[in-house]
Design an enzyme around this catalytic site. Structure first.
Site, PDB file in Angstrom:
ATOM      1  N   GLY A 212      11.136   5.333   6.087  1.00  0.00           N
ATOM      2  CA  GLY A 212      12.589   5.260   6.164  1.00  0.00           C
ATOM      3  C   GLY A 212      13.161   4.164   5.287  1.00  0.00           C
ATOM      4  O   GLY A 212      14.243   4.307   4.716  1.00  0.00           O
ATOM      5  N   ALA A 213      12.445   3.063   5.163  1.00  0.00           N
ATOM      6  CA  ALA A 213      12.887   1.945   4.331  1.00  0.00           C
ATOM      7  C   ALA A 213      11.679   1.091   3.994  1.00  0.00           C
ATOM      8  O   ALA A 213      10.653   1.143   4.674  1.00  0.00           O
ATOM      9  CB  ALA A 213      13.946   1.111   5.053  1.00  0.00           C
ATOM     10  N   MET A 214      11.797   0.278   2.940  1.00  0.00           N
ATOM     11  CA  MET A 214      10.714  -0.607   2.523  1.00  0.00           C
ATOM     12  C   MET A 214      11.308  -1.927   2.079  1.00  0.00           C
ATOM     13  O   MET A 214      12.186  -1.979   1.231  1.00  0.00           O
ATOM     14  CB  MET A 214       9.919   0.020   1.382  1.00  0.00           C
ATOM     15  CG  MET A 214       8.615  -0.709   1.093  1.00  0.00           C
ATOM     16  SD  MET A 214       7.459  -0.627   2.476  1.00  0.00           S
ATOM     17  CE  MET A 214       7.013  -2.329   2.646  1.00  0.00           C
ATOM     18  N   GLU A 215      10.776  -3.016   2.663  1.00  0.00           N
ATOM     19  CA  GLU A 215      11.372  -4.339   2.517  1.00  0.00           C
ATOM     20  C   GLU A 215      10.922  -5.061   1.252  1.00  0.00           C
ATOM     21  O   GLU A 215      10.609  -6.253   1.276  1.00  0.00           O
ATOM     22  CB  GLU A 215      11.039  -5.199   3.738  1.00  0.00           C
ATOM     23  CG  GLU A 215       9.565  -5.480   3.963  1.00  0.00           C
ATOM     24  CD  GLU A 215       8.838  -4.458   4.808  1.00  0.00           C
ATOM     25  OE1 GLU A 215       7.712  -4.742   5.239  1.00  0.00           O
ATOM     26  OE2 GLU A 215       9.396  -3.359   5.039  1.00  0.00           O
ATOM     27  N   ASN A 216      10.906  -4.396   0.099  1.00  0.00           N
ATOM     28  CA  ASN A 216      10.535  -5.054  -1.147  1.00  0.00           C
ATOM     29  C   ASN A 216      11.408  -6.290  -1.348  1.00  0.00           C
ATOM     30  O   ASN A 216      12.622  -6.236  -1.236  1.00  0.00           O
ATOM     31  CB  ASN A 216      10.718  -4.096  -2.323  1.00  0.00           C
ATOM     32  CG  ASN A 216      10.045  -2.769  -2.083  1.00  0.00           C
ATOM     33  OD1 ASN A 216       8.837  -2.679  -2.001  1.00  0.00           O
ATOM     34  ND2 ASN A 216      10.839  -1.724  -1.941  1.00  0.00           N
TER      35      ASN A 216
ATOM     36  N   HIS B 152      16.828  -5.055  10.096  1.00  0.00           N
ATOM     37  CA  HIS B 152      15.364  -5.061  10.182  1.00  0.00           C
ATOM     38  C   HIS B 152      14.750  -5.388   8.824  1.00  0.00           C
ATOM     39  O   HIS B 152      13.859  -6.247   8.720  1.00  0.00           O
ATOM     40  CB  HIS B 152      14.880  -3.698  10.662  1.00  0.00           C
ATOM     41  CG  HIS B 152      13.392  -3.598  10.826  1.00  0.00           C
ATOM     42  ND1 HIS B 152      12.762  -3.781  12.033  1.00  0.00           N
ATOM     43  CD2 HIS B 152      12.403  -3.352   9.931  1.00  0.00           C
ATOM     44  CE1 HIS B 152      11.451  -3.650  11.881  1.00  0.00           C
ATOM     45  NE2 HIS B 152      11.212  -3.378  10.608  1.00  0.00           N
ATOM     46  N   GLU B 153      15.212  -4.707   7.775  1.00  0.00           N
ATOM     47  CA  GLU B 153      14.628  -4.926   6.454  1.00  0.00           C
ATOM     48  C   GLU B 153      14.927  -6.335   5.938  1.00  0.00           C
ATOM     49  O   GLU B 153      14.075  -6.957   5.299  1.00  0.00           O
ATOM     50  CB  GLU B 153      15.148  -3.870   5.471  1.00  0.00           C
ATOM     51  CG  GLU B 153      14.835  -2.434   5.867  1.00  0.00           C
ATOM     52  CD  GLU B 153      13.375  -2.215   6.209  1.00  0.00           C
ATOM     53  OE1 GLU B 153      12.504  -2.732   5.468  1.00  0.00           O
ATOM     54  OE2 GLU B 153      13.078  -1.538   7.210  1.00  0.00           O
TER      55      GLU B 153
ATOM     56  N   HIS C 272      12.628  -8.924   7.233  1.00  0.00           N
ATOM     57  CA  HIS C 272      11.343  -8.964   6.520  1.00  0.00           C
ATOM     58  C   HIS C 272      11.389  -9.862   5.287  1.00  0.00           C
ATOM     59  O   HIS C 272      10.335 -10.238   4.763  1.00  0.00           O
ATOM     60  CB  HIS C 272      10.930  -7.554   6.090  1.00  0.00           C
ATOM     61  CG  HIS C 272      10.253  -6.772   7.163  1.00  0.00           C
ATOM     62  ND1 HIS C 272       9.146  -7.237   7.836  1.00  0.00           N
ATOM     63  CD2 HIS C 272      10.502  -5.531   7.673  1.00  0.00           C
ATOM     64  CE1 HIS C 272       8.749  -6.324   8.713  1.00  0.00           C
ATOM     65  NE2 HIS C 272       9.553  -5.282   8.636  1.00  0.00           N
TER      66      HIS C 272
ATOM     67  N   GLU D 213       6.111  -6.750  11.785  1.00  0.00           N
ATOM     68  CA  GLU D 213       6.955  -5.726  12.388  1.00  0.00           C
ATOM     69  C   GLU D 213       7.500  -6.160  13.748  1.00  0.00           C
ATOM     70  O   GLU D 213       8.633  -5.850  14.103  1.00  0.00           O
ATOM     71  CB  GLU D 213       6.171  -4.412  12.534  1.00  0.00           C
ATOM     72  CG  GLU D 213       5.812  -3.768  11.209  1.00  0.00           C
ATOM     73  CD  GLU D 213       7.034  -3.448  10.359  1.00  0.00           C
ATOM     74  OE1 GLU D 213       8.117  -3.195  10.931  1.00  0.00           O
ATOM     75  OE2 GLU D 213       6.907  -3.448   9.120  1.00  0.00           O
TER      76      GLU D 213
END
EC number: 3.4.11.-
Length: 837
Positions: free
Chosen positions: A291-295, A327-328, A331, A350
């Protein structure tokens, strides 16, 4: 390279005409590194075969050796949008920690260039070396590139390894891969993006692809004119949101950007640790596996989940967008600034991000000291370091008897969680509190030993009738005490006792039968709201799961739910519905039981449904959520008024080709109900709208089309899901999962999975949790001996299940548990429903 019109450089925030580099002066974990082009790509790669030997070599270990530590990467990637090719070069500066004759790093599906551009090594600074690379090979089993040297590297010396490589950008969803969309003019537009975590960086360029090997990066991206290059560090020192131009102009990214700006500022103040990068971008991608990625500095999102359309307001939609952004962004500190040493510490990232997200999007937080982030900035942490910091913080706050490690080790170093059973002595006003390992299958045993004997440090909170829920009593249960005697603070024999107040503890609670009855009687009285909504829901959730585990007679759990005819709060209803849906999972194909259960559920939900109706109620989230839940539950169980209204709204859409009359929060229920009670006309209309819709609408329709009860339609839907021109590759697993969730689609989905196993393995086996999700979704309804036989036969026929191996064993265990529950309780639930009349 003459075919390229421009070469851009981003270095320390300055723009240079001659090059396009992103420079990062702070260490980045490769697991959270992202590089993105707005152009099209795929990936084809080959490698020299590895070599073996009799003795254990360093490349035969699963983890990289720690003899070499990367300091800095200088990466250049050239992408040709016409040929979909990538030509790359990486110079890795590293320090020798232990003398070695091998340079070992990760590389997968990349052609390493030989000849004049073959791998090379040189000393840095005052290091003068004659060491050269004599040969190199790929050890495919561990995806290692091994460079063999003619002499040992010197401890403490710094070297640079140079590698040239080629490939095509991948047609998958991991590593450096392509995505596309069709714009309003009907043109296909390509873009390239990355998914590096957990093991995708090695698919983009050779590197030390483990979270403990942090380093700085300079990234040069070379591409044709007309495209935009983005990376973790800035071209300009500002914040931007990136998506399709049509969506940006429609304002769909405005809410996410506004939320991100405010939450980022809040986190900086709350953590007392500034955001360490000079920019943070948010980009919405058509094709992503998560759903999402915290790059770090460049967060990617699935556009169908998180773009918020202000022309279609939804309190729940705004809440979800804000929660995910929060949330992202959490991170950026937990996961990027401080990174776990290995993947077994992912729960640290997480877990904290999941906790902090609620602080972020709610703008509320307790006053706690965060020394942990400061001390471990730009480094890798293990859980003991966190417990040490929390213990120091607690002692500074006056809690001198608290050792966080002692408590938390019982929760992080053994599987599962406990159930606390309270057996009261009604004459003495006490209770015996006993803890044991909670297993849904009572015939199962722990699969691994535990140093704590599967007992925990448990903060047991409780209250009694007439006493406070805001300041409950608390006692600590210890792992060396199987049973504790607890005073109930004067509770009489007619007073109920309730534990785990506000469900803050991670454990279930069981009671003796008399106390269960006292709670049931209270819930069925006008005073049921004396018990807070979260605990009303918890009682049902615990009761049903204890019934599944054979620790509570199922009729007690069933009796408890009868109070729901009074309930008007979304929290207990949502928890109750999730627990009670298990009855449908197991008995959905038993016609007489399901018919009576359906009538029972309609009787429970109808007062709530009739009260809220279909008139918009957006005064607050709970009110809206309650209305949506009431309508959804009523339609799911076939309440006549609900079904008729939903079908009428859908047919109005069909007649006018305009669905603006359907509120955003009601769409999923309206679509599913109309398609489920309709036929091919409704389904074909939904399919055409799906092909034309924007991503969030596509997501709703993708789920709703699986609500059909026509097996011919569902079979056609499954076949279409394999065609990436019709259904995005990331969405095909959703289709088979959605079809498999009903009693009609269960067998269809399973047979389709078996017949097309190679297709799913080829496309999704490398994407971490996708195959596991498919297997668990498709088998969720399994509850017969035939289902179990089919599973076991599949395992015999396919001894290698790849990344779905664990999921298949879980499916077997779940099916056995469902079968046992069905055998033990079919007559009980049938008799209970018949007594209701």
């Amino acid at each position: 390279m003459s075919g390229f019109a421009k070469r851009y450089s981003f270095r320390s925030g300055k723009v240079h005409d001659e090059s396009c580099k992103f420079y990062n002066g702070a260490p980045l974990a490769i697991a959270a590194c992202c590089v993105l082009f707005c152009l099209g790509i795929g990936l084809i790669i080959g490698f020299e075969t590895g070599r073996g030997g009799g003795q254990v070599r360093p490349w035969q270990q699963v983890r990289l050796p720690e003899s070499l530590l990367p300091i800095h990467y200088d990466v250049e990637l050239r992408v040709d949008v016409t040929a979909f090719t990538v030509v790359g070069q990486v110079n890795v500066t590293l320090r020798c920690a232990t003398p070695t004759r091998y340079v070992i790093l990760h590389a997968a599906e990349l052609d390493i260039v030989d000849g004049d551009a073959a791998p090379g090594i040189r000393g840095e600074g005052d290091v003068v070396t004659t060491t050269r690379i004599t040969s190199w090979f790929l050890y495919e089993e561990n995806q290692f590139l091994v460079l063999e040297l003619d002499s040992e590297l010197t401890k403490g010396a710094v070297y640079t390894v140079s590698l040239n490589f080629r490939g095509t950008l991948r047609d998958g969803l991991v590593g450096f891969y392509r995505s596309s969309y069709v714009n309003k003019d009907g043109q296909t537009r390509y873009l390239a993006t990355t998914q590096m975590q957990p093991m995708g960086a090695r698919l983009a360029f050779p590197c030390f692809d483990e979270p403990a090997f942090k380093a700085t990066f300079t990234v040069t991206l070379v591409h044709r004119a007309g495209y935009t290059a983005l990376a973790n560090m800035p071209l300009e020192n500002n914040t931007r949101v990136w998506a399709r131009p049509d969506y940006i102009s429609a304002g769909m990214g405005d809410y996410a950007l506004d939320v991100a700006d405010r939450i980022l500022a809040y986190y900086e103040e709350y953590f007392d640790v500034p955001f360490p990068l000079p920019k943070i971008d948010h980009i919405f991608i058509p094709d992503v596996i998560f759903g999402a990625m915290e790059n770090w500095g460049l967060v990617t999102y699935a556009e169908h989940l998180f773009l918020y359309d202000p022309s279609r307001p939804s309190a729940s939609g705004k809440r979800e967008t804000a929660r995910i952004v929060a949330h992202e962004l959490a991170h950026m500190w937990f996961g990027n600034l401080v990174t776990m040493e290995w993947w077994d510490g992912t729960w640290l990232n997480e877990g904290f991000a999941s906790y902090v997200e609620f602080l972020g999007y709610g703008y509320v937080a307790p006053d706690i000291d965060v020394a942990y982030l400061e001390r471990n900035a730009y480094s890798n942490a293990v859980q003991d370091e966190l417990w040490e910091e929390l213990t120091l913080a607690a002692r500074a706050d006056g809690q001198t008897d608290l050792d966080v490690k002692t408590v938390m080790d019982t929760w992080t170093l053994q599987m599962g969680y406990p159930v606390v059973s309270l057996t009261r002595d009604y004459g003495r006003g006490t209770t015996q509190a006993t803890q044991q390992y909670f297993l849904l299958d009572p015939t199962a045993t722990a699969s691994a030993p535990s140093d704590f004997g599967y007992r925990w440090h448990i903060p047991l909170t409780f209250t009694t009738r007439g006493n406070s829920f805001d300041q409950p009593e608390q006692v600590w249960m210890r792992p060396d005490q199987g049973t504790s005697s607890v005073s109930l603070q004067g509770a009489g024999s007619d007073d109920w006792v309730l534990a785990n107040i506000h469900r803050v503890g991670y454990y279930r609670v069981n009671y003796d039968q008399t106390n269960w009855q006292l709670l049931i009687d209270h819930l069925n009285s006008d005073l049921y709201e004396d018990i807070p909504p979260d605990n009303r829901g918890t009682l049902i959730d615990d009761a049903y799961n204890l019934g599944r585990a054979g620790q509570l007679d199922l009729s007690t759990a069933l009796d408890l739910t009868r109070y729901l005819v009074r309930e008007r709060h979304s929290v207990p209803w949502s928890m109750a519905k999730a627990a009670m849906d298990y009855v449908v999972t197991v008995f959905g194909s038993v016609r007489d039981i399901y018919d009576n259960w359906q009538a029972h559920m309609v009787q429970l939900i109808s007062p709530f449904y009739n009260e809220v109706g279909w008139t918009p109620q957006q005064s607050d989230y709970n009110t809206e959520a309650g209305q949506v839940l009431a309508i959804s539950t009523a339609c799911t169980y076939g309440q006549t008024g609900c079904v008729n209204n939903a079908t009428a709204l859908f047919r109005q859409w069909m007649n006018t080709n305009n669905n603006s009359h359907i509120l955003e929060t009601f769409k999923s229920t309206v679509y599913c109900t109309a398609i489920g009670y309709g036929g091919s006309r409704e389904w074909d209309f939904a399919w055409q709208r799906y092909l034309e819709a924007e991503p969030s609408e596509q997501s709703l329709l993708l789920s709703a089309m699986a609500c059909s009860r026509d097996t011919v339609i569902l079979s056609r839907y499954l076949e279409r899901s394999k065609d990436a021109a019709l259904v995005r590759r990331q969405s095909a697993p959703d289709v088979i999962s959605y079809v498999g969730r009903s009693d009609v689609g269960k067998s269809l989905a399973w047979n389709f999975l078996v017949d097309n196993w190679d297709f799913y393995v080829e496309n999704y086996d490398e994407t971490q949790f996708t195959m596991a999700g498919i297997v668990l979704s498709v088998t969720k309804q399994f509850s017969t001996q035939e289902d179990l036989d089919n599973l076991e036969q599949f395992l015999t026929d396919h001894p290698n299940q790849g990344t779905a191996t664990r999921a298949f064993f879980q499916a077997v265990d779940s099916t056995r548990a469902n079968l046992r529950f069905r055998q033990d309780n079919e007559s009980k639930i049938r008799a209970w429903l018949e007594r209701l009349g």
